[in-house]
Design a protein around this motif. Sequence first.
Motif: not given
Lengths: 365, 365
Positions: B255-266, A20-26, B24-34
């Motif tokens: 699962k593809w659909k739920a990915l942040p746009k940034t991961y789809k681009a990667v 599951a997604p985890l909070a990413a560190p800055a 850079a600001p922390a943007r954990a919501e767009t860069a989850p650990e997967l």
Amino acid sequence: MPNTLPRRALLSAGLATAAAPLAAPARAETAPELTWRLGSGFPKNLDILFGASESFARIVGEATDGRFRIQPAAAGEIVPAEGLLDAVGSGKIEIGHASASAAVAKDPVLALATATPFGLNARGQSAWWLQGGAAELFAEIFAKHGLTALPGGNTGAQMGGWFRKEIKNPTDLQGLKFRVAGLGGQVLAKLGVSPQTTAGPDLYAALESKALDAAEWIGPHDDEKLGLQKVAPVYHFPGFWEGGAMVLFWFNAEKWKALPKTYKAVLQAAAAQVAAEVQAKYDARNPQALRRLVAGGAQLRPFPQEVIEAALKASNDLYGELSAKNPDFKRIYEAMKGFRNEEYLWFQVAEYTYDNFMIRARARG
Amino acid sequence: MPNTLPRRALLSAGLATAAAPLAAPARAETAPELTWRLGSGFPKNLDILFGASESFARIVGEATDGRFRIQPAAAGEIVPAEGLLDAVGSGKIEIGHASASAAVAKDPVLALATATPFGLNARGQSAWWLQGGAAELFAEIFAKHGLTALPGGNTGAQMGGWFRKEIKNPTDLQGLKFRVAGLGGQVLAKLGVSPQTTAGPDLYAALESKALDAAEWIGPHDDEKLGLQKVAPVYHFPGFWEGGAMVLFWFNAEKWKALPKTYKAVLQAAAAQVAAEVQAKYDARNPQALRRLVAGGAQLRPFPQEVIEAALKASNDLYGELSAKNPDFKRIYEAMKGFRNEEYLWFQVAEYTYDNFMIRARARG
């Protein structure tokens, strides 16, 4: 190709679902906010080639969540096209998108990073670059100019250009005022051509006024915009000086080196995606453009065998001269030739035989 | 190709240097650990095709600074190859890397997403996919199976395979026990072949014991590992059923659909980089493998014209039958055929003429 594969393995019991997604560190240190300027070597009306810069900027932006912004500009908008590689090498701008052969006057070895007369086709150029050692050979050359580069598209085999009169034999080349690029011009000069460097927007008027007898540009999609069939209706093929012209993304070497690894990976992947898009656009749009050109009066003619044979001989002479003066050229030309000869050894088997049959069967399938 | 470009623009005064890195600001919501699992449809000894999964994992990891981890496994290691697309579609694993044609028994339209007898060559398949509407046509089909897909490589034109005896005319196909994949098998069945689905590791023994008369696999690089020239020395070409076989990266659609746009681009850019690498590896390694195979006793033979003509007719018959039963097949086959015929219209001009001359001139250049 295999469509059934080893059956021996069993489904592992209890497949875990994805973490599951985890909070990413800055991680501000590895994802800096950057804005880089990209100078294209191509004007906006070369929509596929200029469009590559726009695609590159979009993909890099999306893949970095907007942290790495690339600002593309058409040829001449922020630096003159003829000074583009210098502008990148000196760090005035960070990125360029252009053919290495645009700087061939500086060093003829640069032509080999684009296309040379009787060189590799598009797939060959890509294979040589990615898997045949060319990227490593050129990295040394580019480093001298403060540059590093990634493949950024290929036009495919180009057309031989627009001629007011059909070329029927090598004698017809004598004194011909022909707008033709780079080493192709030097080869044709050996056959009596007077090579010209007229700019694209001036070609129509120059052919109409007979200041030019002929002009090559790219292929059907880009050529169509120039309307040259009205003033020089004979459309010769192939452009034997560019059997598959590769363009490159150029980066200032210092700034490239300072990038975090993650951004280097993004730029590399984005360049590959753009390169595939450029090739696909040419392959998808050239056929329709060719149809329209022929309907509009273009007269398709192959170069006579005798002319191509004479050009091959002149090319080999030129390569001998350049190799005698320029050890880099000699070393990299020999590497290209070796790769090319092996590639065509294989291409003539499955690939070429398939295409040959498909071309003949096209109307029946 | 242009090497001089519009000169009208002047160097803008006072070029700003690139913006300095900012925190850079922390943007954990767009860069989850997967962590996602990738099942390859290919065993490890198909090193180029299995290697694509390893490259993909590496690139995605680097481009996301390790946040998006992909764990590749060879065919059968976590799911059986024949159930791979189902495993991805149902979400048991997130990614697969395989030919769509591996699931052709489920729906023949899937063959068109790989290669079909007398279909597109590799460049054509890529252009059709990226710029000719195929990706959109197939997105609908794949969605029914819970899948979304990206191009993930192409083998190029394949070989026709290994035969214990030379095929000299269509009669020689009668009763031939030939290991041949997918729609190619159905076409050849119309000509009297008995198509077999023998797995790769069993081919040598089956040919030696005469349980098989012939077997096609891929091309020189992959075929060499099987050693078939010792038991079935006639190496026919081309594999007219796979003029350019594309493999795909498959993703579970939810699962593809739920990915942040940034991961789809990667993922999209990484797949393109891998696709270029796969093609380049085949193009760079097939020539040497072909040389070694011939030195080891392989007898290279084109399929006789009469055989290919009969196969073209049988293919068109098969396409008629499949189209009558399957509206998706009809619609997408017609789209492919239209694109193919236009592509070869253009290819026969500059591209093919160039390759034709280069093949003949190879020894002289």
